[in-house]
Design a protein around this motif. Structure first.
Motif, mmCIF file in Angstrom:
data_model
loop_
_atom_site.group_PDB
_atom_site.id
_atom_site.type_symbol
_atom_site.label_atom_id
_atom_site.label_comp_id
_atom_site.label_asym_id
_atom_site.label_seq_id
_atom_site.Cartn_x
_atom_site.Cartn_y
_atom_site.Cartn_z
ATOM 1 N N ASP A 1 94.728 -19.130 13.180
ATOM 2 C CA ASP A 1 94.351 -20.534 13.382
ATOM 3 C C ASP A 1 95.370 -21.361 14.152
ATOM 4 O O ASP A 1 94.999 -22.302 14.841
ATOM 5 N N THR A 2 96.634 -21.052 14.005
ATOM 6 C CA THR A 2 97.667 -21.919 14.579
ATOM 7 C C THR A 2 98.131 -21.433 15.943
ATOM 8 O O THR A 2 98.422 -22.231 16.822
ATOM 9 N N VAL A 3 98.185 -20.113 16.111
ATOM 10 C CA VAL A 3 98.780 -19.538 17.313
ATOM 11 C C VAL A 3 97.743 -18.830 18.168
ATOM 12 O O VAL A 3 96.862 -18.155 17.648
ATOM 13 N N ARG B 1 105.261 -24.817 8.704
ATOM 14 C CA ARG B 1 105.267 -23.635 7.834
ATOM 15 C C ARG B 1 106.538 -22.824 8.044
ATOM 16 O O ARG B 1 106.950 -22.592 9.168
ATOM 17 N N ASP C 1 104.838 -25.624 12.936
ATOM 18 C CA ASP C 1 103.801 -26.522 12.452
ATOM 19 C C ASP C 1 103.948 -26.760 10.935
ATOM 20 O O ASP C 1 102.976 -26.756 10.196
ATOM 21 N N TYR D 1 97.724 -18.048 9.604
ATOM 22 C CA TYR D 1 98.603 -18.680 10.597
ATOM 23 C C TYR D 1 98.368 -18.067 11.975
ATOM 24 O O TYR D 1 98.201 -18.768 12.970
ATOM 25 N N PRO E 1 94.000 -23.082 18.972
ATOM 26 C CA PRO E 1 95.354 -23.066 18.426
ATOM 27 C C PRO E 1 96.129 -24.302 18.867
ATOM 28 O O PRO E 1 95.783 -24.918 19.884
ATOM 29 N N ARG E 2 97.135 -24.657 18.109
ATOM 30 C CA ARG E 2 98.012 -25.753 18.526
ATOM 31 C C ARG E 2 99.120 -25.212 19.407
ATOM 32 O O ARG E 2 99.727 -25.934 20.186
ATOM 33 N N MET F 1 107.098 -29.059 16.508
ATOM 34 C CA MET F 1 106.146 -27.929 16.407
ATOM 35 C C MET F 1 106.852 -26.638 15.978
ATOM 36 O O MET F 1 106.386 -25.915 15.125
#
Ligand SMILES: Nc1ncnc2c1ncn2[C@@H]1O[C@H](COP(=O)(O)OP(=O)(O)O)[C@@H](O)[C@H]1O
Ligand SMILES: [Mg+2]
Length: 228
Positions: free
Chosen positions: A81-83, A65, A63, A78, A161-162, A1
């Motif tokens: 959506d991701t964090v 990127r 992730d 980013y 988020p992941r 990750m």
């Protein structure tokens, strides 16, 4: 990750590196505590991983990127959506309701809103997941510190988020309330397939998570143990 290689950070005007070559790998689904004395660089590291500070040397991959090379638009996406980011001081807007604070996450970065009804429903859903069912229409000013922190966690989770980053999530709370927040994080971690990186300063409420990382003199040391 997360894969970090040779991360160095020096603030403009300063003579010393806060981070002096950090190497770190965090697997998807890990729950990691980041500890160290006040001023050692925990917030600095979280800000970099969260895409809030991109003035650094080294390589930071999250992730898949390369954070340092993202264009503005991709960086905004980013962050949105991701964090999920939980700041130490909650950062809630007092003039908005809990639901509105939580749904703010939908508007961060590029893209724009997508239906008030859907946002409201999602806000209620995440508020419920942090134990605040029914608080949607209340103002943060009417809430306790622990409840405010739950709203901040709900907001961070809004966009699914992941990766969840938390900066001293118990820093402003008494021991019992802080313990409840840590229990909540453990529950969310197992229920939502989240990767969690949470900073706590030395002497704070005991760390949670399966891995314990310590920053000291700009470097990272790992202690593998069952923290909690
Ligand atoms: N914006 C900034 N400009 C200059 N120095 C900073 C800035 N932010 C933090 N620092 C310095 O960087 C060091 C690490 O700070 P920080 O990451 O906030 O530590 P921690 O979160 O572990 O308490 C400290 O010495 C702090 O004074
Ligand atoms: Mg800090």
């Amino acid at each position: 990750m997360i894969r970090i290689n040779g991360l160095c950070k020096r603030y403009p005007g300063s003579e010393v590196d806060v981070l002096k070559g950090i190497d770190l790998e965090i697997a998807a689904g890990d729950f990691v505590s980041l500890v160290g004395r006040s001023g050692c660089g925990k917030t600095t590291l979280l800000n970099i991983v969260g895409g809030l500070d991109f003035d650094f040397e080294g390589r930071v991959e999250v992730d898949g990127r390369d954070i340092g090379s993202l264009a503005d638009r991709d960086l905004a996406r980013y962050r949105r959506d991701t964090v999920g980011f939980v700041f130490q001081a909650y950062h809630l807007l007092d003039h908005l309701s809990c639901a509105e604070n939580v749904a703010l996450a939908a508007r961060f970065g590029a893209g724009g809103g997508s239906g008030a009804k859907r946002e409201r429903a999602r806000a209620e859903e995440v508020l419920e997941s942090v134990g605040l069912a029914g608080a949607a229409d209340r103002r943060p000013t009417r809430l306790s510190g622990g409840e405010r922190q739950r709203v901040a966690v709900a907001r961070a989770l809004f966009n699914r988020p992941r990766l969840l980053l938390l900066d001293e999530p118990t820093g402003n709370l008494d021991t019992a309330t802080g313990g409840e927040i840590l229990d909540l994080l453990s529950t969310l971690h197992s229920e939502m397939a989240l990767t969690i990186l949470a900073a706590t300063h030395d002497g704070a409420i005991e760390a949670v998570g399966r891995r314990l990382l310590r920053i000291s003199d700009g470097r990272l040391a790992e202690r593998l143990e069952d923290v909690r």
